[in-house]
Scaffold this motif. Sequence first.
Motif, PDB file in Angstrom:
ATOM      1  N   ARG A  62     -19.579  27.891  85.054  1.00 12.99           N
ATOM      2  CA  ARG A  62     -20.506  28.998  84.859  1.00 12.99           C
ATOM      3  C   ARG A  62     -20.251  30.078  85.900  1.00 12.99           C
ATOM      4  O   ARG A  62     -20.172  31.262  85.602  1.00 12.99           O
ATOM      5  CB  ARG A  62     -21.933  28.469  84.971  1.00 12.99           C
ATOM      6  N   ARG A  63     -20.122  29.642  87.164  1.00  8.32           N
ATOM      7  CA  ARG A  63     -19.847  30.596  88.250  1.00  8.32           C
ATOM      8  C   ARG A  63     -18.506  31.297  88.025  1.00  8.32           C
ATOM      9  O   ARG A  63     -18.360  32.494  88.234  1.00  8.32           O
ATOM     10  CB  ARG A  63     -19.800  29.856  89.588  1.00  8.32           C
ATOM     11  N   LEU A  64     -17.528  30.498  87.609  1.00  2.25           N
ATOM     12  CA  LEU A  64     -16.186  31.039  87.405  1.00  2.25           C
ATOM     13  C   LEU A  64     -16.190  32.100  86.308  1.00  2.25           C
ATOM     14  O   LEU A  64     -15.679  33.209  86.491  1.00  2.25           O
ATOM     15  CB  LEU A  64     -15.229  29.908  87.036  1.00  2.25           C
ATOM     16  N   MET A  65     -16.809  31.752  85.180  1.00  2.00           N
ATOM     17  CA  MET A  65     -16.862  32.688  84.046  1.00  2.00           C
ATOM     18  C   MET A  65     -17.565  33.978  84.450  1.00  2.00           C
ATOM     19  O   MET A  65     -17.090  35.074  84.168  1.00  2.00           O
ATOM     20  CB  MET A  65     -17.638  32.071  82.872  1.00  2.00           C
ATOM     21  N   LEU A  66     -18.697  33.807  85.127  1.00  2.15           N
ATOM     22  CA  LEU A  66     -19.496  34.962  85.517  1.00  2.15           C
ATOM     23  C   LEU A  66     -18.704  35.845  86.485  1.00  2.15           C
ATOM     24  O   LEU A  66     -18.557  37.054  86.268  1.00  2.15           O
ATOM     25  CB  LEU A  66     -20.807  34.491  86.161  1.00  2.15           C
ATOM     26  N   GLY A  67     -18.178  35.215  87.537  1.00  2.55           N
ATOM     27  CA  GLY A  67     -17.433  35.975  88.546  1.00  2.55           C
ATOM     28  C   GLY A  67     -16.193  36.616  87.954  1.00  2.55           C
ATOM     29  O   GLY A  67     -15.878  37.781  88.239  1.00  2.55           O
ATOM     30  N   PHE A  68     -15.492  35.869  87.097  1.00  2.00           N
ATOM     31  CA  PHE A  68     -14.276  36.382  86.478  1.00  2.00           C
ATOM     32  C   PHE A  68     -14.598  37.554  85.558  1.00  2.00           C
ATOM     33  O   PHE A  68     -13.917  38.584  85.576  1.00  2.00           O
ATOM     34  CB  PHE A  68     -13.590  35.264  85.700  1.00  2.00           C
ATOM     35  N   ALA A  69     -15.676  37.396  84.781  1.00  3.78           N
ATOM     36  CA  ALA A  69     -16.068  38.477  83.857  1.00  3.78           C
ATOM     37  C   ALA A  69     -16.431  39.740  84.633  1.00  3.78           C
ATOM     38  O   ALA A  69     -16.002  40.843  84.276  1.00  3.78           O
ATOM     39  CB  ALA A  69     -17.235  38.027  82.987  1.00  3.78           C
ATOM     40  N   ILE A  70     -17.208  39.569  85.697  1.00  2.00           N
ATOM     41  CA  ILE A  70     -17.584  40.742  86.499  1.00  2.00           C
ATOM     42  C   ILE A  70     -16.328  41.365  87.128  1.00  2.00           C
ATOM     43  O   ILE A  70     -16.126  42.573  87.087  1.00  2.00           O
ATOM     44  CB  ILE A  70     -18.605  40.366  87.596  1.00  2.00           C
ATOM     45  N   GLY A  71     -15.470  40.497  87.687  1.00  2.00           N
ATOM     46  CA  GLY A  71     -14.237  40.987  88.317  1.00  2.00           C
ATOM     47  C   GLY A  71     -13.361  41.748  87.346  1.00  2.00           C
ATOM     48  O   GLY A  71     -12.838  42.817  87.665  1.00  2.00           O
ATOM     49  N   ALA A  72     -13.217  41.209  86.125  1.00  2.00           N
ATOM     50  CA  ALA A  72     -12.395  41.887  85.121  1.00  2.00           C
ATOM     51  C   ALA A  72     -13.052  43.195  84.682  1.00  2.00           C
ATOM     52  O   ALA A  72     -12.381  44.216  84.521  1.00  2.00           O
ATOM     53  CB  ALA A  72     -12.180  40.968  83.917  1.00  2.00           C
ATOM     54  N   PHE A 124     -19.959  36.275  94.258  1.00  2.00           N
ATOM     55  CA  PHE A 124     -19.343  37.404  94.966  1.00  2.00           C
ATOM     56  C   PHE A 124     -17.915  37.059  95.399  1.00  2.00           C
ATOM     57  O   PHE A 124     -16.990  37.862  95.219  1.00  2.00           O
ATOM     58  CB  PHE A 124     -20.197  37.773  96.183  1.00  2.00           C
ATOM     59  N   VAL A 125     -17.739  35.880  95.949  1.00  2.00           N
ATOM     60  CA  VAL A 125     -16.404  35.466  96.388  1.00  2.00           C
ATOM     61  C   VAL A 125     -15.442  35.400  95.203  1.00  2.00           C
ATOM     62  O   VAL A 125     -14.292  35.841  95.293  1.00  2.00           O
ATOM     63  CB  VAL A 125     -16.465  34.106  97.127  1.00  2.00           C
ATOM     64  N   VAL A 126     -15.929  34.906  94.083  1.00  2.00           N
ATOM     65  CA  VAL A 126     -15.081  34.836  92.874  1.00  2.00           C
ATOM     66  C   VAL A 126     -14.696  36.249  92.417  1.00  2.00           C
ATOM     67  O   VAL A 126     -13.542  36.517  92.077  1.00  2.00           O
ATOM     68  CB  VAL A 126     -15.800  34.076  91.742  1.00  2.00           C
ATOM     69  N   VAL A 127     -15.689  37.155  92.420  1.00  7.79           N
ATOM     70  CA  VAL A 127     -15.416  38.533  92.006  1.00  7.79           C
ATOM     71  C   VAL A 127     -14.345  39.143  92.903  1.00  7.79           C
ATOM     72  O   VAL A 127     -13.376  39.747  92.419  1.00  7.79           O
ATOM     73  CB  VAL A 127     -16.713  39.387  92.052  1.00  7.79           C
ATOM     74  N   MET A 128     -14.493  38.945  94.198  1.00 11.65           N
ATOM     75  CA  MET A 128     -13.517  39.505  95.147  1.00 11.65           C
ATOM     76  C   MET A 128     -12.132  38.892  94.945  1.00 11.65           C
ATOM     77  O   MET A 128     -11.121  39.536  95.166  1.00 11.65           O
ATOM     78  CB  MET A 128     -13.979  39.267  96.590  1.00 11.65           C
ATOM     79  N   GLY A 129     -12.114  37.617  94.539  1.00 12.36           N
ATOM     80  CA  GLY A 129     -10.835  36.969  94.285  1.00 12.36           C
ATOM     81  C   GLY A 129     -10.157  37.523  93.035  1.00 12.36           C
ATOM     82  O   GLY A 129      -8.935  37.599  92.948  1.00 12.36           O
ATOM     83  N   THR A 130     -10.960  37.931  92.056  1.00  9.76           N
ATOM     84  CA  THR A 130     -10.426  38.369  90.768  1.00  9.76           C
ATOM     85  C   THR A 130     -10.005  39.831  90.778  1.00  9.76           C
ATOM     86  O   THR A 130      -8.926  40.198  90.316  1.00  9.76           O
ATOM     87  CB  THR A 130     -11.510  38.231  89.668  1.00  9.76           C
ATOM     88  N   VAL A 131     -10.902  40.658  91.318  1.00 13.76           N
ATOM     89  CA  VAL A 131     -10.859  42.084  90.997  1.00 13.76           C
ATOM     90  C   VAL A 131      -9.560  42.779  91.429  1.00 13.76           C
ATOM     91  O   VAL A 131      -8.994  43.564  90.671  1.00 13.76           O
ATOM     92  CB  VAL A 131     -12.125  42.791  91.552  1.00 13.76           C
ATOM     93  N   TRP A 132      -9.036  42.455  92.596  1.00 15.26           N
ATOM     94  CA  TRP A 132      -7.884  43.211  93.113  1.00 15.26           C
ATOM     95  C   TRP A 132      -6.624  42.928  92.317  1.00 15.26           C
ATOM     96  O   TRP A 132      -5.829  43.838  92.038  1.00 15.26           O
ATOM     97  CB  TRP A 132      -7.674  42.920  94.595  1.00 15.26           C
ATOM     98  N   ALA A 133      -6.455  41.647  91.949  1.00 10.56           N
ATOM     99  CA  ALA A 133      -5.279  41.305  91.133  1.00 10.56           C
ATOM    100  C   ALA A 133      -5.346  42.030  89.787  1.00 10.56           C
ATOM    101  O   ALA A 133      -4.332  42.513  89.278  1.00 10.56           O
ATOM    102  CB  ALA A 133      -5.221  39.801  90.918  1.00 10.56           C
ATOM    103  N   VAL A 134      -6.552  42.120  89.236  1.00 10.46           N
ATOM    104  CA  VAL A 134      -6.717  42.786  87.939  1.00 10.46           C
ATOM    105  C   VAL A 134      -6.449  44.290  88.083  1.00 10.46           C
ATOM    106  O   VAL A 134      -5.752  44.885  87.262  1.00 10.46           O
ATOM    107  CB  VAL A 134      -8.124  42.514  87.356  1.00 10.46           C
ATOM    108  N   VAL A 135      -6.980  44.893  89.135  1.00 11.84           N
ATOM    109  CA  VAL A 135      -6.756  46.329  89.375  1.00 11.84           C
ATOM    110  C   VAL A 135      -5.255  46.626  89.396  1.00 11.84           C
ATOM    111  O   VAL A 135      -4.765  47.519  88.699  1.00 11.84           O
ATOM    112  CB  VAL A 135      -7.390  46.786  90.710  1.00 11.84           C
TER     113      VAL A 135
END
Lengths: 256, 267
Positions: A62-72, A124-135
């Motif tokens: 759940r955390r992963l999906m949420l963080g990943f979705a926000i990050g993407a 938050f940590v998941v979002v930070m892990g996702t977002v930069w690679a996606v950018v």
Amino acid sequence: MKSPRALVPIVIGLLVLGFWEWYVRSGRVEDFFVPAPTQIGAWFWSALCDGSLASATWVTMRRLMLGFAIGAAIGIPIGALCARSSLARDTIGILSLGLQTLPSVCWVPVAIIAFDPTEAAVVFVVVMGTVWAVVIAVQESVLNVQPLYLRAAQTMGSRGWHLWTHVIFPAALPGIISGLKQGWAFAWRSLMAAEIFVAIIDGFGLGALLNAGRDLHRMDLVMGVMAVVMLVGLLADLIFFSPIERWLRRSRGLER
Amino acid sequence: MPANPSSESNSQLTLRHVTKRFNGRAGLVTAVEDISLQVKEGEFLVLVGPSGCGKSTLLSLLAGLEQVDDGSIKLDGADVVEPGRDRLVMFQQDALFPWLDALENVMFGLRLKPGLTDAERTEAARYYLDLVGLGDKEKARPHELSGGMRQRVALARSLAPNPRVLLMDEPFSALDALTRDQLYGDIQKIFTQRKKTIVLVTHNIREAVCLGDRVVLLSPNPGRVRQVFNIDLPRPRRINDPALATLAADITTALSAHLAEPKEGLV
């Protein structure tokens, strides 16, 4: 011709497991240090039956999906912006490159100070892990769209939003999917770090379970959870990302 | 099928003293200089010349993908300042979108054309795919088609929104000779049937003579109009027709004579 090829890794895997089992049982190594496969399997079975594994996996996913979705959701528009404007590329783009090299576990102290040890801190940590690679992935794949496609689309009257949704994104999609896959891998790593370091009372995820195994000196539990973490990552790749990538490549004639 | 809107004015596309410069490594380079041309409604005009004569630049200017530095380009009296559906382009590479099938590719421009129902768009797309002989390939992705077929789909895509002018930027140069000859036939058939105004850019003089009503010979560095030839051969023309070959030889001679001239003799 397909079955012999699938058989080889299974046979080798069983041989390795058999040797491991025999090695531990023969007493050459203490089983609290290296548990036998059957001991890990026993933990796995009991955790499966009492529902603790399922609930921990669910909390984590759940955390992963949420963080990943926000990050993407944050990363895709920022990446598109960086591709479009050289000012954004020289500022946010370079910052993203820098932050991507930052191991995401470094965000854990920030998250705890900012959000206290809560669900929000983990996400938050998941979002930070996702977002930069996606950018970065989105920026690169949009910049690599063949100018010829844009010229052709423009002559047919495609502009602005239509050009983005009907030409640029479809053309960049293979690169964007690869970027999401990479973002997913980073998110998964950062989530484990967060769950180990952020102790939340109400949400007991796989990372917390792993940490509990450490506290209890239960190597079977630790190794069992590690196997589950590995399996989840592998399944996400095999069931989700790889088929999409393969379909995209096939439908465009990049792979047969 | 949508009919060609009839035009009162005889001269549809007008270029007046068109000049275009680019920033090159060696400073400002003049790609085309002081080119004045008029293209009549329903005329097949071919711009031919050696590389560096600015023929592709000229086509980009006509398409509105580049802007003139001096002079003006007018279509039906209106200035050409941006790309538009009234001037569709066939590129050297087919430029088909690999994420769409043949029919969807042809539909792309049609979907951007207002005032049509989806059924009319599909019908038009099918009509043009049929016209280029690919009615049975509508579900095929570009990579499943041969180079010649892809260029045919690109032709259908450019024709479907019924542009005022069709611009062709060396669309046959990447094809093998056999496919090319077939396409010469197809283009001429469509040109005579649909009375489309076409501007073609090529470096192949025989191709120019085979297709054009008028052949404009451009000279390089900077690109200027060197000579204009009227081609009065009856259509359909065959690329191996001796009369055509003779005419092509004349133009080649004119071009070589010009290229051999000292640079000062140009002005």
